[in-house]
Scaffold this active site. Sequence first.
Site, PDB file in Angstrom:
ATOM      1  N   GLU A   1      39.759   7.588  57.011  1.00 20.37           N
ATOM      2  CA  GLU A   1      40.045   8.793  56.214  1.00 20.37           C
ATOM      3  C   GLU A   1      38.720   9.515  55.967  1.00 20.37           C
ATOM      4  O   GLU A   1      37.654   8.913  56.167  1.00 20.37           O
ATOM      5  CB  GLU A   1      40.665   8.384  54.868  1.00 20.37           C
ATOM      6  CG  GLU A   1      41.987   7.651  55.044  1.00 20.37           C
ATOM      7  CD  GLU A   1      42.603   7.229  53.718  1.00 20.37           C
ATOM      8  OE1 GLU A   1      41.946   7.402  52.659  1.00 20.37           O
ATOM      9  OE2 GLU A   1      43.732   6.743  53.743  1.00 20.37           O
ATOM     10  N   PRO A   2      38.774  10.754  55.478  1.00 15.15           N
ATOM     11  CA  PRO A   2      37.511  11.465  55.239  1.00 15.15           C
ATOM     12  C   PRO A   2      36.556  10.652  54.365  1.00 15.15           C
ATOM     13  O   PRO A   2      35.352  10.655  54.584  1.00 15.15           O
ATOM     14  CB  PRO A   2      37.962  12.758  54.556  1.00 15.15           C
ATOM     15  CG  PRO A   2      39.355  12.978  55.050  1.00 15.15           C
ATOM     16  CD  PRO A   2      39.951  11.613  55.246  1.00 15.15           C
ATOM     17  N   GLY A   3      37.084   9.913  53.374  1.00 16.46           N
ATOM     18  CA  GLY A   3      36.198   9.136  52.494  1.00 16.46           C
ATOM     19  C   GLY A   3      36.313   7.634  52.686  1.00 16.46           C
ATOM     20  O   GLY A   3      35.799   6.874  51.877  1.00 16.46           O
TER      21      GLY A   3
ATOM     22  N   GLY B   1      35.904   4.788  55.697  1.00 18.14           N
ATOM     23  CA  GLY B   1      35.614   4.397  57.073  1.00 18.14           C
ATOM     24  C   GLY B   1      35.448   2.895  57.165  1.00 18.14           C
ATOM     25  O   GLY B   1      36.411   2.154  57.367  1.00 18.14           O
TER      26      GLY B   1
ATOM     27  N   THR C   1      41.237   9.218  67.411  1.00 18.39           N
ATOM     28  CA  THR C   1      41.192   9.267  68.876  1.00 18.39           C
ATOM     29  C   THR C   1      42.620   9.457  69.387  1.00 18.39           C
ATOM     30  O   THR C   1      43.533   8.754  68.937  1.00 18.39           O
ATOM     31  CB  THR C   1      40.635   7.927  69.426  1.00 18.39           C
ATOM     32  OG1 THR C   1      39.348   7.716  68.874  1.00 18.39           O
ATOM     33  CG2 THR C   1      40.551   7.954  70.947  1.00 18.39           C
TER      34      THR C   1
ATOM     35  N   GLY D   1      41.059  -4.346  69.639  1.00 19.95           N
ATOM     36  CA  GLY D   1      40.434  -3.061  69.981  1.00 19.95           C
ATOM     37  C   GLY D   1      38.952  -3.229  70.272  1.00 19.95           C
ATOM     38  O   GLY D   1      38.399  -2.570  71.166  1.00 19.95           O
TER      39      GLY D   1
ATOM     40  N   ILE E   1      14.227   6.304  83.432  1.00 26.17           N
ATOM     41  CA  ILE E   1      13.988   6.054  84.863  1.00 26.17           C
ATOM     42  C   ILE E   1      14.159   7.348  85.663  1.00 26.17           C
ATOM     43  O   ILE E   1      13.424   7.623  86.596  1.00 26.17           O
ATOM     44  CB  ILE E   1      14.942   4.945  85.389  1.00 26.17           C
ATOM     45  CG1 ILE E   1      14.566   3.595  84.773  1.00 26.17           C
ATOM     46  CG2 ILE E   1      14.927   4.871  86.916  1.00 26.17           C
ATOM     47  CD1 ILE E   1      15.594   2.487  84.986  1.00 26.17           C
TER      48      ILE E   1
ATOM     49  N   GLU F   1      35.718   1.848  65.881  1.00 26.40           N
ATOM     50  CA  GLU F   1      36.362   0.524  65.771  1.00 26.40           C
ATOM     51  C   GLU F   1      35.440  -0.491  65.071  1.00 26.40           C
ATOM     52  O   GLU F   1      35.415  -1.665  65.406  1.00 26.40           O
ATOM     53  CB  GLU F   1      36.900   0.065  67.123  1.00 26.40           C
ATOM     54  CG  GLU F   1      37.942   1.074  67.616  1.00 26.40           C
ATOM     55  CD  GLU F   1      38.857   0.591  68.695  1.00 26.40           C
ATOM     56  OE1 GLU F   1      39.178  -0.600  68.702  1.00 26.40           O
ATOM     57  OE2 GLU F   1      39.261   1.425  69.519  1.00 26.40           O
TER      58      GLU F   1
ATOM     59  N   SER G   1      28.169  -1.084  64.100  1.00 27.43           N
ATOM     60  CA  SER G   1      27.398  -2.312  64.382  1.00 27.43           C
ATOM     61  C   SER G   1      27.139  -3.089  63.093  1.00 27.43           C
ATOM     62  O   SER G   1      27.123  -4.323  63.097  1.00 27.43           O
ATOM     63  CB  SER G   1      26.070  -1.958  65.054  1.00 27.43           C
ATOM     64  OG  SER G   1      26.338  -1.389  66.312  1.00 27.43           O
TER      65      SER G   1
HETATM   66  N1  CAA Z   1      42.488 -10.982  61.083  1.00 23.74           N
HETATM   67  C1  CAA Z   1      43.384 -11.349  60.124  1.00 23.74           C
HETATM   68  N2  CAA Z   1      43.136 -11.214  58.810  1.00 23.74           N
HETATM   69  C2  CAA Z   1      41.952 -10.695  58.450  1.00 23.74           C
HETATM   70  C3  CAA Z   1      40.992 -10.298  59.382  1.00 23.74           C
HETATM   71  C4  CAA Z   1      41.286 -10.461  60.756  1.00 23.74           C
HETATM   72  N3  CAA Z   1      40.433 -10.102  61.699  1.00 23.74           N
HETATM   73  N4  CAA Z   1      39.910  -9.820  58.728  1.00 23.74           N
HETATM   74  C5  CAA Z   1      40.179  -9.921  57.414  1.00 23.74           C
HETATM   75  N5  CAA Z   1      41.416 -10.458  57.249  1.00 23.74           N
HETATM   76  C6  CAA Z   1      42.091 -10.776  55.996  1.00 23.74           C
HETATM   77  C7  CAA Z   1      41.286 -11.785  55.199  1.00 23.74           C
HETATM   78  O1  CAA Z   1      41.592 -13.106  55.583  1.00 23.74           O
HETATM   79  C8  CAA Z   1      41.755 -11.495  53.772  1.00 23.74           C
HETATM   80  O2  CAA Z   1      43.030 -12.070  53.598  1.00 23.74           O
HETATM   81  P1  CAA Z   1      43.462 -12.783  52.193  1.00 23.74           P
HETATM   82  O3  CAA Z   1      43.454 -11.703  51.156  1.00 23.74           O
HETATM   83  O4  CAA Z   1      44.829 -13.305  52.493  1.00 23.74           O
HETATM   84  O5  CAA Z   1      42.446 -13.842  51.935  1.00 23.74           O
HETATM   85  C9  CAA Z   1      41.956  -9.983  53.814  1.00 23.74           C
HETATM   86  O6  CAA Z   1      42.158  -9.618  55.175  1.00 23.74           O
HETATM   87  C10 CAA Z   1      40.791  -9.222  53.251  1.00 23.74           C
HETATM   88  O7  CAA Z   1      39.649  -9.600  53.985  1.00 23.74           O
HETATM   89  P2  CAA Z   1      38.169  -9.216  53.511  1.00 23.74           P
HETATM   90  O8  CAA Z   1      38.021  -9.644  52.084  1.00 23.74           O
HETATM   91  O9  CAA Z   1      37.238  -9.727  54.524  1.00 23.74           O
HETATM   92  O10 CAA Z   1      38.261  -7.632  53.524  1.00 23.74           O
HETATM   93  P3  CAA Z   1      37.176  -6.536  53.169  1.00 23.74           P
HETATM   94  O11 CAA Z   1      37.816  -5.493  52.357  1.00 23.74           O
HETATM   95  O12 CAA Z   1      35.939  -7.195  52.669  1.00 23.74           O
HETATM   96  O13 CAA Z   1      36.891  -5.805  54.588  1.00 23.74           O
HETATM   97  C11 CAA Z   1      35.962  -5.483  56.775  1.00 23.74           C
HETATM   98  C12 CAA Z   1      36.585  -6.439  55.713  1.00 23.74           C
HETATM   99  C13 CAA Z   1      35.699  -6.397  57.940  1.00 23.74           C
HETATM  100  C14 CAA Z   1      34.700  -4.806  56.319  1.00 23.74           C
HETATM  101  C15 CAA Z   1      37.033  -4.413  57.150  1.00 23.74           C
HETATM  102  O14 CAA Z   1      37.204  -3.475  56.113  1.00 23.74           O
HETATM  103  C16 CAA Z   1      36.667  -3.687  58.437  1.00 23.74           C
HETATM  104  O15 CAA Z   1      36.911  -4.191  59.547  1.00 23.74           O
HETATM  105  N6  CAA Z   1      36.099  -2.464  58.310  1.00 23.74           N
HETATM  106  C17 CAA Z   1      35.848  -1.627  59.482  1.00 23.74           C
HETATM  107  C18 CAA Z   1      37.051  -0.801  59.764  1.00 23.74           C
HETATM  108  C19 CAA Z   1      37.028  -0.229  61.154  1.00 23.74           C
HETATM  109  O16 CAA Z   1      36.749  -0.918  62.117  1.00 23.74           O
HETATM  110  N7  CAA Z   1      37.389   1.044  61.230  1.00 23.74           N
HETATM  111  C20 CAA Z   1      37.494   1.702  62.488  1.00 23.74           C
HETATM  112  C21 CAA Z   1      38.753   2.507  62.488  1.00 23.74           C
HETATM  113  S1  CAA Z   1      39.556   2.657  64.002  1.00 23.74           S
HETATM  114  C22 CAA Z   1      38.736   3.796  64.885  1.00 23.74           C
HETATM  115  O17 CAA Z   1      37.574   3.689  65.093  1.00 23.74           O
HETATM  116  C23 CAA Z   1      39.524   4.988  65.278  1.00 23.74           C
HETATM  117  C24 CAA Z   1      39.758   5.265  66.671  1.00 23.74           C
HETATM  118  O18 CAA Z   1      40.615   6.043  66.883  1.00 23.74           O
HETATM  119  C25 CAA Z   1      39.006   4.653  67.814  1.00 23.74           C
END
Ligand code: CAA
Length: 388
Positions: free
Chosen positions: A131-133, A135, A162, A247, A342, A368, A371
């Site tokens: 969302e805008p705020g 990510g 995308t 992804g 290069i 997605e 880093s």
């Molecule tokens: N598989 C299954 N469950 C998962 C999981 C996974 N990979 N990762 C976390 N969970 C679960 C945890 O086990 C936890 O479950 P419980 O509450 O049952 O214990 C729950 O989810 C919460 O986990 P966290 O406490 O780790 O969650 P968090 O809020 O701290 O966030 C984060 C974790 C990894 C930072 C996550 O927010 C994240 O991946 N952020 C990045 C988002 C992203 O990649 N955005 C890209 C958008 S898509 C895109 O780019 C668009 C496009 O069109 C290409």
Amino acid sequence: MIDANSFELTEEERMVQSTAREFAQREVAPLARKIDHEHYFPKELIPKLGSVGFMGVNAPAAFGGSEMNNVCYAIIIEELARVCASTSVIVSAHNSLCLWPITSFGTDEQKKKYVPKLSSAEWIGCFALSEPGTGSDAARQTCMAVKEDGGWRVNGVKNWITNGPVSDVCVLFTMEDAAAGHKGITAFIVDMKTTSGVSLGKKEEKLGICGSPTSSIIFEDCFLPESQLLGKSGEGFKVAMKTLDGGRCGIAAQAVGIARAALEDSAQYASERKAFGKPIAEHQSIQNYLADMSCSIDAARLLTWSACRRKDAGVPYSRQAAQAKLFASETAMASTVKGVQIHGGYGFVKEFNVERYMRDAKITEIYEGTSEIQRLVIAANLLKEING
Ligand code: CAA
């Protein structure tokens, strides 16, 4: 292609590799410069990608998919990205981010309705989490879904989507109960062209992957009936996280393809371009660049394929997917910068493709999961594995 490494591919995977390489060279490569220079969405490629099975790579054959494994998926994305990163992400977002969650969490009715049309490329799919705020902190969704009789009323804006401008189907994440944090998130499937209250924001002008259309999506008093709920109410965050694990393998493969393009073009250029009376490929500094690029690309591919093998085997692979995505995207960035170096002055002009590779590489470190987020996911999983 430069011979990669000794990872054992099955006969089927080798066949897919040669089909994908041949398809990419024949159908995609001739359009790649137009796609980039004119920010052109290659609509004529979509049915062709569907007819070779690349728009339903992992989807079950019973629903019209190709039912290939995830190593095949990475191979296909790498071959497409080798010639055109825009095309590879159109395919990757469609497969990993839209089709996969529908086939994994959808009801039989949803699979029957969506999977055949998405797999045949009649429909294109997208994924709306950011969302805008919101990510990196994906749990902090503000697009609200309010329960009503027979469904939900949705209001909010999704950003950086995308395939957004060309999608027929969207996997959407909303907040039903902000007080519940990530347990308040609910996922839906949205028919983009026929649901009222759904509109597109402006199409983004981007640094790279210029032929991959990106926009915001606006939901205004949009009613989604029960039939559109994906998975269970309040379980959307897990749908999003599991989807992103897969992804990230796709984006890792895309990054490998972009890096390989830089290496192959640079090795060829260095063999032809002369300085100080000999091809620059005979100068040690250029050889050092090529050697470093080659090592990193092979390592990135191995990380990617082995994360895919784990996904295929049904064992946990979140850490491996994040490692592959992190390493491959940083490899793509470093290799394309070296590729430009290069090529010297020719690397800085649009007559050669290497400047495009450098621009396209950057997004692989951002979308997605940046880093920084990949490092966070790797460390969190590692510590869990060690400490139990
Ligand atoms: N598989 C299954 N469950 C998962 C999981 C996974 N990979 N990762 C976390 N969970 C679960 C945890 O086990 C936890 O479950 P419980 O509450 O049952 O214990 C729950 O989810 C919460 O986990 P966290 O406490 O780790 O969650 P968090 O809020 O701290 O966030 C984060 C974790 C990894 C930072 C996550 O927010 C994240 O991946 N952020 C990045 C988002 C992203 O990649 N955005 C890209 C958008 S898509 C895109 O780019 C668009 C496009 O069109 C290409």
